[in-house]
Design an enzyme around this catalytic site. Sequence first.
Site, PDB file in Angstrom:
ATOM      1  N   HIS A 240      42.972  59.392  40.485  1.00  0.00           N
ATOM      2  CA  HIS A 240      43.077  58.543  38.685  1.00  0.00           C
ATOM      3  C   HIS A 240      44.518  59.476  37.851  1.00  0.00           C
ATOM      4  CE1 HIS A 240      41.533  55.353  41.560  1.00  0.00           C
ATOM      5  NE2 HIS A 240      39.905  55.546  40.601  1.00  0.00           N
ATOM      6  N   LYS A 331      32.165  58.688  31.452  1.00  0.00           N
ATOM      7  CA  LYS A 331      31.307  57.384  31.456  1.00  0.00           C
ATOM      8  C   LYS A 331      30.861  57.456  30.478  1.00  0.00           C
ATOM      9  CE  LYS A 331      30.895  56.633  36.749  1.00  0.00           C
ATOM     10  NZ  LYS A 331      31.785  56.045  36.126  1.00  0.00           N
TER      11      LYS A 331
END
Length: 484
Positions: A240, A331
């Site tokens: 990504h 995260k």
Amino acid sequence: MVSRVIPVEAFDLVIIGGTGDLARRKILPALYQRFNAGQIGKKSQIIGAARGEMTSEAYRAFAEEAIREFLDKSDVKVRALKSFLKLLSYVTLDAKGETGWEELAGKMHSDRIRAIYFSVGPSLFGDLAKRLHKHGMAGEGTRLVVEKPFGRDLASAKELNQMLARHFDESQIYRIDHYLGKETVQNLMAVRFGNMLFEPLWNSQYVDHIQITVAESVGVGTRGGYYDRSGAMRDMVQNHLMQLLCLIAMEPPAKFDPDAVRDEKLKVIRALDPVEPDNIVRGQYEGDGERPGYRNQVESRDSTTETFVALKAHISNWRWAGTPFYLRTGKRLKDRASEIAIIFKDAPHSIFEEDGQRHNNILTIRLQPNEGIELGVTIKEPGPGGMRLVDVPLDMSFAEVLGPDEADFPDAYERLIMDVIRGNQTLFMRGDEVEAAWAWTDPIIAEWDGSGQAPEPYAPGSSGPESAMFLMHRDGRRWREIKP
Ligand code: NAD
């Protein structure tokens, strides 16, 4: 503004792994939405195929439940849903055995586009390609949709490419990176190449640096088993973030054509310098009173898998020499927010009294949660009292400019699946691009594996490890705040 929906011709779509999580959360809801929008007609068929025994009736009930669960209530229209479900059927199919293949082949129309969605792990790709070929479903008109992860290093990606290439041409393979299906990401290309304003400034002479942030506030949740074998570098950076970097850095393609765009992206990846160890930081989130730390969510209590990566990349070509690209993803960070920021250089000379502030233009492309593009410009603070400068956004928030209906973007999967049916590969990764991206990330991962060192811990809800801040500070720069 009224959006135009151009219906596609009737097609056959097979979701292999049709009872899995991805089919439930993304693929089936996306197909329903396109049907509801009038893009998919009543003659198309959608076949769920997976190992478990199930009747077509039960599969329709499964799909209905998924659509109701994962779409807004307002999107689910009873009559449309009923008609949509009529397109669906189910075949019990074993990727590794003979079960179901004849039945599947019997259902396919030879005169239609046949899209086969591999919504299963990559270990099955080779078997699937072989059996599709054996049962006469590999010819012209068949298109494969392949999910991530596409390999875990260069060697495995090459192997996957070779396995698919034995039975399919590259023009039949659609490797999904759902970031490329986001409306704003495509808008990035429209802004760059549809306007005169930006492109002349789009180089190291005028751009100080670029920041790409993909921040998640959630942890690994129940995906710990998969994630622990992967980590942020493989799960996010190699695909990504790399794709976003390519779209910013690439030269203008001669036309908006799949291979012209992908050729330019490939050149960018190949021009990336190897990353020096002191230009990269990896981190792993800790727990707090409420939430478990990463190591308590995976099997190995001393796991060295990274849940955060920040790095400084350099592109060695004329356009970008000297302009760093700072990438970060992680995260359990402060907020869920993804953006690309192009930070332009300061004006060469200020005619105004110094106020101690830097006033440089920043073009921000927000990917989530609120998609939009914003250009920061410096103006005079209104009112009397001399010439004071203030930075304000020229906001191109799509909801405000285009109205709520136009800004109600289709999910990335809706666009990408329709692109497969239309045969447009522009937003899909080509095999050589994926390999080049692995060739760049492999040495970084090898260095980590070789060092045996644990990633730097960071507090949940923070902006990542201290060293990531230092990566910027030592260059006299700072990360933009992570905020939605
Ligand atoms: P899942 O485990 O929920 O589902 C797997 C599906 O594959 C099931 O339908 C199962 O019956 C089927 N299957 C397994 N072995 C089979 C065999 N031998 N023959 C036929 N069918 C078989 O997995 P998922 O989360 O849906 O993920 C599917 C793929 O998509 C994976 O490669 C995953 O990495 C990728 N992916 C998933 C997500 C997500 O959000 N779930 C996001 C991006 C990519």
